[in-house]
Every structure is written in structure tokens, then in C-alpha cells.
Design an enzyme around this catalytic site. Structure first.
Site, PDB file in Angstrom:
ATOM      1  N   GLU A 110     -11.630  41.247  14.688  1.00 15.49           N
ATOM      2  CA  GLU A 110     -12.527  40.434  15.488  1.00 15.49           C
ATOM      3  C   GLU A 110     -13.988  40.878  15.476  1.00 15.49           C
ATOM      4  O   GLU A 110     -14.881  40.055  15.634  1.00 15.49           O
ATOM      5  CB  GLU A 110     -12.014  40.416  16.955  1.00 15.49           C
ATOM      6  CG  GLU A 110     -10.699  39.717  17.142  1.00 15.49           C
ATOM      7  CD  GLU A 110     -10.791  38.239  16.772  1.00 15.49           C
ATOM      8  OE1 GLU A 110     -11.796  37.582  17.109  1.00 15.49           O
ATOM      9  OE2 GLU A 110      -9.852  37.737  16.117  1.00 15.49           O
ATOM     10  N   SER A 153      37.450  32.644  62.632  1.00 10.81           N
ATOM     11  CA  SER A 153      37.868  33.730  63.524  1.00 10.81           C
ATOM     12  C   SER A 153      37.026  34.986  63.413  1.00 10.81           C
ATOM     13  O   SER A 153      37.240  35.933  64.178  1.00 10.81           O
ATOM     14  CB  SER A 153      39.333  34.067  63.272  1.00 10.81           C
ATOM     15  OG  SER A 153      40.168  33.017  63.728  1.00 10.81           O
TER      16      SER A 153
END
Length: 812
Positions: free
Chosen positions: A74, A357
Site C-alpha cells: 500500500e 407439585s
């Protein structure tokens, strides 16, 4: 012409026609940072990010080969120019115009950073001039290394990743610190072509672009030709390592995000909080224990291994602290076929279900607090009707359709006898079941059970037997209260949140408080331990102190088991997420699913793995609040000199409520004492009884609560003294292929009759017909039917093959 124009513009900039514009580094803005979610031990559970995944790194953390690759691809003269490189632009433009190659870049790294953060994305000469001016200004505000580090943390590498940290993890599955030359060249090549050179989507283009970068690295001296050739021969990545793969505790992660989105400590509104979570680089530590979480998920998958199996949810909570250590909200969060796959069934909201229960634990605690003793007896007929004054009567039926006569609180708890518990509630209210129910609901709320959504628990008698809606998290936390000696701690999932710089934003502050007296908790633990030792929870047995309670709602629509040890508490729920569906073979399920079946098996597998290698302490000693004494379990009195050893049980009582009377029988030594074989496999039980000199008679009974082949009843009971050679009859649980005894259903309500038949393996064919009052064949004991069974086509005590149908006449 395009290349010439670009060269011309930037050449002017380099000649001084473009003046540097001062840049405050603050204007570059903060990076959108990826947040990390950790388990309690620091294990990474997930990374959170919105559309951009960023994981910043410092320049010092990066290998030189990566930096050299990016510079070669780059901006080779990065450390030489002042922000704009006219020579570099000219060279790039010439190459671009002459060959079409894109190997060399036109913009410097500084210009690219400016373009990515400070200028608009328009394509114009004016923007290019402004970009150059800002780049020159930025070079005067930051050092080269600062610019390069900022660039490497902001540049886009494709696949939603920004910065080399996120890109390395996405493409290679590891951080950038140990990157190879081949990997560095691939990433450097992606900067200019993040989509076209994607190695997964376009491997040929990615290979070609990587080759270009490797060649550039040889030209700059970063690599030798031989090193470049070796790197070029390495395989490209073929799949992404993204966070949308399966990860541990997905329901917990979703729950934690929802919790934080509503937390004002992360911001004044939801949008601000969302930005903090997905863009703020937070570290979110959960209370999840990875080993327990894996054990819970494996237990669910291992037991529910058939497509027809129901949905499931599991939650574990640390006693005395409240931290949620495991959370399974469904069978498979990642299922692509289940419409409820991502619905969290463990931490309810609108998905709460009836407790069955398991709610009896709150009735039990309330009873002990109000002076009811474990050995107090209550009527336990097959069905009972309790007057409520101006309110409709309360009809209660035992699921088993069995009449027990008179039973103690201990027996009623171990066998989960509804009618006995209904009379306990009645006594709590001094005859007023509504007043008794209100006391029970108050207890449940003390232990963190709140009800569904905006609706609190109803102060209704039916709530005490489990009609109230709950979820596994709150039930695990409630039972954890007993595990910790009566200390309740509200369940929580988020332990801490820190910002991107390590500053603490929030820290969980558990506030345990004593809500049940230690003595009451100790007695409740003793009674609920019996559920596992010889009651409906026998399938949950572990080789350590434990207690728990099963629960099954009307017509087997929900099945529960909530169990705990002194250092572990967990709740398991099974049902159908999309609605209240009876889990019976007629609806496609492999068996009748009750609380004592698959839920206890899941809990046992989960707890066995989660507690492997963990200390097995006893439940906390409340000191003088309780007393532990030996009791003749068959008579409820203190043993005498002739009481058989097998009949003696060591039991816990609140001090002052223990039995003091010494048994008046037996009056001499027994010929033989019947050993205990309940919960034992039939073959082993037969061997034990035979070795003790007894004759064994075996009968079978359809029983959905216990595994097939398990002894569910014995007569005479264990500890009884009988003559040598007497016959002991054992009842063995069976699933099918045996005869079932038809229960007496006359006078039962429709639901109770259907449940009673289902429990023995029979079906009901119901015909709704007018009242039988004064009609032929109408039992004289019935006046008006009021929706009750007035006709039973097969008489009570008759036997039919399991699966047979019994016709019933029920009034309108």
C-alpha cells in the site's frame, strides 16, 4: 485520462499548491469496538459487534511481516513522505494506465486513513485535494507509528471485519500476533480488494492477489524469493471463523444482552445502551460455569434423543449467591426447523408454565412454620371436596387415582399426595383453604416466585398444588434457599461489565437474606430428601446429600424436577413450548412423561457431571434449632429394645416437636424383619427377599413415575416384623403388556378420572350426558352430577390390558 488526472491533482499537492490543514487527532473519532462476553472463569463465550467487527491491537503486538506486507502493498515510502507521495502516485498511475495492474496504490496510508475517517465518500477532484491537505496536516499531529497503528485498526478487510485483529480471527481463527508470511500477504492484499479477493468466495482471485503482494515484499526486501515461493504454496483459508458458529450458552448470552439493554447504568436510553454493548468494546462477564453449562446441554441432548421428545429447559443457581451457573432455554438454540428454538423457556416472562407439585415445597415450608409436624397425619383419599364458603368448592384428586387413607406429612411429601396436601392447606387456614393458600403464596414470594408477567401468583387454593406459573430459574433459586439454610439470593446472570479501558461500569452485588428460619429449612431438607431416597424422585439419586421434588401438571402437560445439594441447585422442565399438550403416547410421545421420569433422569445426568470431583458436604447444621432422633419409621414413635434395626430412621425435627413416646410394640424379638426394596430393580429385590427367607409374590402395575422394572410397592412394608417364610408381595412398575386394575371413578370430576385412568395405562371414552339423579343405574350416593362421573362401564377393581378403554358417563 483518469490516471493522468489523478497524477496531476496530487502532483500539484506535492508542489505546494495544496496547503496542509491542521487536524486534531480527536476528530478521527473513537473506533467501533467489539465487546467480549466471558464465562465466570474467563472463557470467551462470544464476541458482540454490530455491522462492524473491530478488535484493536497496538503496533507492538503485530509481527513485522504483517507491517512489511501492508507497507509493500500500500505505501512503500510511508516513512519517507509527509502525507502525500507525488512520486508514488505517478508510478501507480503509470502502471495502472499501462498495464491495468492494481499492484501499487495511489493514495498513501495517511490519505487512506483520512478518507476512511474525515472526508465524505464522493469521487471528485475537490475531495482529493481536501484529502491531501488533511493528510499533510495529520502528519504534523501524529507520529508515523501512531498513524500506521490507527490505520491498521480501521481499514476494512471484508466479511464485516475492520482492523487486522478482527480480520485475523475471521479468516484464520487466531489473533494477528503469530501471523505467517502467507497470512500477512493475504490480508495486505485484501485492503484494496476486500470483496473481489475474498479467499472463501473467490479463491483464484485471492491467490493471484496474494502472489502480487508476496512479489512486492521481495522487491522491498521483506522476504527472500525462496520465502515468497514457500508462502505462495500455502493453502488459502476455506471457511470463516465467525461468531455466528455454535457457542456455549446461547440462551444465557441472549438473556444477558436483553438484561443489559434495560440497564440504565449503560446509558439513558435503549439506543445508547445498544451502542455501548455492540460498539463500545465492553467486557461482559457472566456467572455461567462452562463445565456446568456443558453438562446441562449434554444431559438434555442425551436424554431427549428422539424427534418426538418434548421441549426442555434447565437452570442452575448457586445457593446463597444467586449466580446462574447454567441456562438451557430449549433443546437446540440453532435449530432451523423449530419455531421456538430461540425462545428462552428457562427464564420465562411470557413462557412460564404451571409448577405442578414442585410448588408443594412452599406449602411444606409454610406448614412447618405454623407448627405442623412431619409426623402429623392428614386424610389422603383418592378425591376430596373442600368447601370454600361463597367460592366454588375445591375438588382435589390424586393423580394416581389412589386412596391412601391417613398419611403423615412425610409420606404425603415423598409420594406427592394431592389430597393430603389440600388438607394441610385447610389446616393452615384454620379450616379456610383460601386463607391457607394466601400463607403459602406469601412463602413462595419470599423465595422469589412472582408469577407470570404482570400477573402475580393468585392467592387461590389451586396455586398451592401447582397451578401458578413459574420458570426454571426462579424455581432453582427458590430451592437453593433451602440448600443454603434458608438464605435467599435473587438469581442474576451478569457478574460485571467493564469498558474498553478496563473501567468498571457495573458489578453484581448479591444481597442474600434469611427468608426461612434455619431450623425450618433443615427439617424441609430432611423431608424433601425422602422424595429422592424412596419417593417420586428416586431416579435423581446421587451418592451425596440431596433433596428435591417432582411435579406433574394436569394431564401431563408439564413435567418438573427441582433438586439440590448443599452447593448446587437446578430445575428441569419438560413440556411443549407452543402450548399445553398432554405428553402421553396418544399424542406421539414415547411414554407418559411425568416429573419422576425424564426430568429426574436429566437432572441426575446434569448433576452427576457438574459435581464430579466437587466436595459433597452435608446440609448446614442449624444448631439448637433442630434435634435429630431415631424413630420407628413404621410407627412414628421412639424405638424400643425390640424395634428392628431396619425400621429405625434418623430424622430431623424442630426442637420441641420431635416424638418422645417410646413404642409399645413390638414386645419381643421379631422372627424376621422385612428388608426395604422400594426403588430397587425387581430382580435385585427378589434376591434380597429370598435371601432373607421370604416367599416373594410379584405383581405389576402401570406407573409412569418410576422406570419399568422398579419396585414401587411392597407389602408388608420394610421394617415390619413377620414370621419366617412369610410372603412379601412386591409391585413392579411396568409400561405395557400387562393388565391394569380399573380404579373407582364414580364421583370424580372428568379431569381427575382421565388422569386416574392414564396413570394405570388406560384410556377414557367420555360421553357427556344429562344428570343421573333418580335414573336407572345411578348410584344412590350421587345427587346431581355437576360434571362428575356418574357411570363407569367397567367396574372398579376389574383388570384390563394396558391401553384398553373405559367408557365413562359424565354430566354436563
Amino acid at each position: 485520462m483518469r490516471a493522468v488526472g489523478a497524477v496531476g491533482v496530487l502532483a500539484v499537492g506535492s508542489a505546494g499548491c495544496v496547503r496542509a490543514v491542521p487536524v486534531d487527532p480527536v476528530r478521527l473519532g473513537g473506533l467501533a469496538l467489539t465487546s467480549t462476553v466471558l464465562a465466570a472463569d474467563g472463557t470467551v463465550l462470544a464476541h458482540l459487534h454490530a455491522e462492524q467487527d473491530r478488535r484493536p491491537v497496538t503496533l507492538a503486538q503485530l509481527p513485522p511481516v504483517l507491517v512489511q506486507g501492508v507497507l509493500a502493498a500500500e505505501d512503500r515510502r510511508f516513512y519517507a513522505h509527509s502525507g502525500v507521495d507525488a512520486g508514488g502516485v505517478a508510478r501507480a498511475g503509470a502502471v495502472d494506465a499501462g498495464t491495468g495492474s492494481t499492484r501499487q496504490g495511489g493514495s498513501t496510508i495517511t490519505q487512506q486513513l483520512v478518507k476512511n475517517t474525515l472526508v465524505t465518500p464522493e469521487h471528485s477532484v475537490r475531495r482529493k485535494v481536501r484529502e491531501a491537505a488533511l493528510a499533510m496536516g495529520l502528519e504534523r499531529s501524529l507520529t508515523k507509528d501512531q498513524i500506521l497503528e490507527r490505520y491498521l485498526n480501521t481499514v476494512y478487510f471484508g466479511q464485516g471485519t475492520y482492523g487486522v485483529g478482527a480480520a485475523a480471527r475471521a479468516y484464520f481463527g487466531h489473533g494477528p500476533e503469530n501471523m505467517t508470511a502467507a497470512e500477512a500477504a493475504l490480508l495486505a492484499g485484501l485492503i484494496r480488494s476486500p470483496s473481489a479477493a475474498d479467499p472463501v468466495m473467490h479463491p483464484n482471485a485471492a491467490h493471484a492477489r496474494r502472489t502480487e503482494v508476496l512479489q512486492a515484499m521481495t522487491e522491498t526486501g521483506a522476504l527472500t524469493a525462496e520465502q515468497a515461493r514457500a508462502a505462495g504454496d500455502e493453502a488459502l483459508p476455506t471457511q470463516l471463523h465467525k461468531d455466528d458458529e455454535r457457542y456455549l450458552a446461547p440462551y444465557a448470552l441472549t438473556d444477558a444482552i436483553d438484561t443489559l439493554l434495560d440497564d440504565p447504568r449503560l446509558g439513558p436510553d435503549r439506543a445508547t445502551r445498544e451502542s455501548a454493548i455492540f460498539r463500545g468494546g465492553l467486557t461482559i462477564r457472566l456467572t455461567i460455569d462452562p463445565r456446568q453449562q456443558a453438562a446441562a446441554e449434554q444431559a438434555v441432548a442425551g436424554v431427549l434423543d428422539q424427534p418426538s421428545d418434548p421441549d426442555a429447559a434447565v437452570a442452575a443457581v448457586t445457593p446463597g449467591n444467586g449466580g446462574i451457573t447454567a441456562l438451557v432455554g430449549g433443546r437446540d438454540f440453532y435449530s432451523t426447523t423449530s419455531p421456538t428454538a430461540k425462545v428462552d423457556l428457562a427464564r420465562g416472562g411470557t413462557t412460564k408454565r404451571q409448577a405442578g407439585s414442585t410448588f408443594k415445597a412452599f406449602t411444606l415450608i409454610t406448614a412447618l412454620e405454623h407448627g405442623i409436624r412431619p409426623d402429623d397425619e392428614f386424610l389422603a383419599g383418592a378425591q376430596t371436596t373442600i368447601d370454600r364458603g361463597r367460592n366454588p368448592v375445591w375438588d382435589v384428586t390424586n393423580y394416581e387415582g389412589t386412596a391412601y387413607g391417613s398419611v403423615t406429612v412425610r409420606d404425603a411429601t415423598e409420594q406427592s399426595i394431592n389430597t393430603a396436601y389440600a388438607h394441610i392447606v385447610q389446616r393452615l387456614g384454620n379450616g379456610d383453604v383460601d386463607a391457607g393458600a394466601a400463607l403459602v403464596v406469601d412463602t413462595a414470594q419470599r423465595l422469589g416466585v412472582r408469577g407470570a408477567g404482570e400477573q402475580p401468583l393468585r392467592r387461590d387454593p389451586a396455586t398451592t398444588l401447582g397451578s401458578g406459573e413459574v420458570d426454571p430459574v426462579e424455581m432453582a433459586a427458590a430451592y437453593a434457599t433451602l440448600a443454603s439454610g434458608g438464605v435467599y439470593a435473587a438469581p442474576y446472570l451478569v457478574a460485571s461489565v467493564t469498558d474498553s479501558s478496563g473501567g468498571l461500569l457495573e458489578q453484581a452485588q448479591p444481597q442474600p437474606r434469611q427468608v426461612v428460619a434455619p431450623g425450618v429449612a433443615a427439617v424441609a431438607n430432611d423431608l424433601l430428601a425422602g422424595v429422592v431416597r424412596e419417593g417420586t424422585g428416586v431416579r435423581a439419586r446421587l451418592p451425596r446429600p440431596e433433596a428435591g421434588k417432582t411435579g406433574t401438571t394436569s394431564a401431563y402437560r408439564d413435567a418438573w424436577y427441582v433438586g439440590y445439594t448443599p452447593n448446587f441447585a437446578a430445575a428441569v422442565w419438560l413440556g411443549v413450548a407452543t402450548g399445553a399438550v398432554s405428553m402421553v403416547p396418544e399424542n406421539g410421545f414415547r411414554t407418559v412423561i411425568a416429573g419422576g421420569t425424564l426430568p429426574t433422569e436429566i437432572w441426575r445426568r446434569f448433576a452427576s457431571s457438574a459435581l464430579l470431583g466437587v466436595d459433597a458436604p452435608d446440609f448446614a447444621d442449624p444448631g439448637d434449632a433442630v434435634i435429630r432422633v431415631d424413630v420407628d419409621a413404621t410407627r412414628g414413635c421412639r424405638p424400643n429394645a425390640w424395634t428392628p434395626t431396619a425400621a429405625v430412621a434418623h430424622r430431623t425435627y424442630l426442637r420441641g416437636t420431635e416424638p418422645t413416646a417410646v413404642c409399645t410394640s413390638p414386645t419381643g424379638p421379631a422372627a424376621t424383619v422385612v428388608p426395604a426394596v422400594l426403588g430397587v430393580a425387581a430382580d435385585a429385590a427378589t434376591g434380597t427377599l429370598d435371601a432373607a427367607g421370604f416367599t416373594v409374590a410379584v405383581r405389576t402395575s402401570y406407573d409412569a413415575t418410576y422406570p419399568a422394572g422398579t419396585v414401587v410397592g411392597q407389602e408388608p412394608s420394610s421394617g415390619a416384623a413377620v414370621d419366617a417364610g412369610s410372603t412379601v408381595t412386591i409391585t413392579v412398575a411396568a409400561r405395557s403388556g400387562v393388565d391394569a386394575t380399573v380404579p373407582d371413578l364414580l364421583g370424580s370430576d372428568r379431569a381427575g378420572a382421565e388422569q386416574a385412568l392414564a396413570m394405570v395405562g388406560l384410556r377414557a371414552a367420555v360421553e357427556v350426558v344429562p344428570s343421573c339423579a333418580d335414573g336407572a343405574g345411578c348410584p344412590v350416593t350421587l345427587a346431581r352430577d355437576r360434571g362428575r362421573v356418574w357411570r363407569q362401564d367397567v367396574p372398579a377393581d376389574a383388570t384390563l390390558p394396558v391401553g384398553s378403554t373405559v367408557g365413562l358417563g359424565v354430566g354436563p
